[in-house]
Design an enzyme around this catalytic site. Structure first.
Site, PDB file in Angstrom:
ATOM      1  N   GLY A 142       0.807  -1.211   0.000  1.00 25.82           N
ATOM      2  CA  GLY A 142       0.000   0.000   0.000  1.00 25.82           C
ATOM      3  C   GLY A 142       0.840   1.260   0.000  1.00 25.82           C
ATOM      4  N   SER A 150       2.034   9.638  -8.525  1.00 24.86           N
ATOM      5  CA  SER A 150       3.439   9.860  -8.858  1.00 24.86           C
ATOM      6  C   SER A 150       4.184  10.639  -7.790  1.00 24.86           C
ATOM      7  CB  SER A 150       3.551  10.604 -10.195  1.00 24.86           C
ATOM      8  OG  SER A 150       3.055   9.814 -11.255  1.00 24.86           O
ATOM      9  N   THR A 176      -2.927  -4.065  -6.100  1.00 23.92           N
ATOM     10  CA  THR A 176      -3.011  -5.443  -6.580  1.00 23.92           C
ATOM     11  C   THR A 176      -2.996  -6.405  -5.399  1.00 23.92           C
ATOM     12  OG1 THR A 176      -1.915  -4.887  -8.663  1.00 23.92           O
ATOM     13  CG2 THR A 176      -1.849  -7.192  -7.978  1.00 23.92           C
ATOM     14  N   GLU A 375       4.126   1.646 -11.271  1.00 27.70           N
ATOM     15  CA  GLU A 375       5.570   1.619 -10.982  1.00 27.70           C
ATOM     16  C   GLU A 375       6.311   2.749 -11.704  1.00 27.70           C
ATOM     17  OE1 GLU A 375       5.864  -0.311  -8.723  1.00 27.70           O
ATOM     18  OE2 GLU A 375       4.783  -2.168  -9.034  1.00 27.70           O
TER      19      GLU A 375
END
Length: 396
Positions: A142, A150, A176, A375
């Site tokens: 998390g 960002s 996820t 990412e």
């Protein structure tokens, strides 16, 4: 080489001979993961994607644990201790099946397990890592928040002291594995800076509603994390790191897997287009015999195998302890961007059939739209490289 020496035949699947750079152990890892994906994912993933679900995720996690794919580049605590190149090859094969499956493995191993392995106490490692490596326990990570993607430094999730305990409050987004995880690594502000916390998901005040209505990563569990005064003991904090270098170190490790994984999606789409071009007839012959189609296939092959070669180079640098974060940004920026272009070009070769789930191309293309963003977006990696090249910080 003597004039009489015989060159090996040209291999359309490996035109640069990159397999010659791999050790037998590397090939064994690749073949194991490829075989598992062919048996357990490829026959079903189009249906999962169409329905927007990943059924049997806990069983899949245990199977992935049994082949050593969870936290595979970590050492000890039941982890496989594989090389960075072997981990990368596994990511490539998993994403050749579907980005959602690779994301499951990346979040488990490169984010949640890596954070505990790198920054956790010995007690935390012993409690969680063996069960996570086996797939008995699924983890999540998390960091991203609804208003801070960002810019993780702007996070609002806060952990405050209450006697010997910590109390966490806040929200995380696009997580996820969130709703199926039994443990979450959550990053939060404290009076002493940003800290990581190991949060069992059965704690009162913790919930993880699943995010629906996605057009990307549909065969993947994506959730919001809600922390409503979640009380944790003092030893829930990761003791070995304070500040953003903790989560950013985890992200760099996960980005490395994406450098390989994106090439898996690209390879699957390229192979589908190549097979189609050899058999689909128009104007009395296979479309692969036309110059424009061959030009597309040649350009796709060049970018695909350049990307794999780049991933291999970065993997060898990681194994040597010489991989810099800027080099990971180089790989993530290039390979995901090129993978999307390969998928789009493959779709044009398949024509209208390119949008059908009978072929993997559109599924990979839509998945990669998420991979392009998570990412670190294209823009963030451009700025990382821009700063490294110029010495000037353009982030703020």
């Amino acid at each position: 080489m003597s004039a009489s020496a015989k060159l090996p035949p040209f291999d359309p699947a490996d035109p640069l001979g990159i397999d010659d750079l791999l050790e037998p152990e590397d090939l064994a890892v690749r073949d194991t993961v490829r075989g598992w994906a062919a048996d357990r994912v490829l026959p079903y993933v189009a249906e999962w994607y169409e329905k927007g679900e990943l059924p049997g995720i806990r069983e899949l996690a245990r199977e992935l644990g049994s082949i050593g794919a969870l936290g595979m580049s970590l050492t000890g605590y039941g982890c496989a201790g594989a090389s960075a190149v072997q981990y990368g090859l596994a990511c490539l094969e998993l994403e050749a099946a579907d980005s959602g499956i690779r994301s499951l493995v990346s979040v488990q191993g490169s984010l949640a397990m890596y954070a505990i392995h790198r920054y956790g106490s010995e007690e935390q490692k012993n409690e969680w890592l063996p069960r996570m490596a086996s797939g008995e326990v699924i983890g999540c990570f998390g960091l991203t928040e609804p208003d801070h993607g960002s810019d993780p430094a702007g996070m609002r999730t806060f952990a405050k002291r209450d006697g010997d305990d910590w109390v966490l409050s806040g929200r995380k987004m696009w997580i996820t594995n969130g709703s199926v995880a039994r443990v979450a690594v959550v990053w939060a502000r404290t009076e002493d800076g940003i800290r990581g916390f190991v949060v069992p998901t059965d704690r009162p005040g913790f919930s993880a509603p699943e995010i629906k209505h996605k057009w990307s990563l549909r065969a993947s569990v994506t959730s919001e994390l809600v922390l409503d005064d979640v009380r944790l003991p003092a030893d829930a904090v990761l003791p070995e790191v304070t500040g953003l270098r903790g989560p950013l170190g985890c992200l760099s490790h996960a980005r490395y897997g994406i450098v390989w994984g994106a090439m898996g999606a690209a390879r699957s789409s390229f192979e589908a287009a190549l097979d189609y071009a050899r058999t689909r007839e128009q104007f009395g012959r296979p479309i692969g015999g036309f110059q424009l189609t061959q030009a597309k296939l040649a350009d796709m092959a060049v970018e695909l195998h350049k990307g794999i070669l780049l991933a291999h180079h970065l993997g060898r640098r990681m194994d040597a302890g010489r991989l810099r974060p800027e080099q990971v940004s180089f790989g993530k920026l290039n390979n995901v961007r090129e993978a999307i272009e390969i998928c789009r070009t493959a779709r044009t070769i398949l024509g209208a059939n390119g949008i059908s789930l009978e072929y993997p191309v559109m599924r990979h293309a839509t998945n990669l739209e998420s991979v392009l963003t998570y990412e670190g977006t294209v823009e963030m990696h451009q700025l990382v490289l821009g700063k490294a090249l110029t010495g000037l910080d353009a982030f703020r």
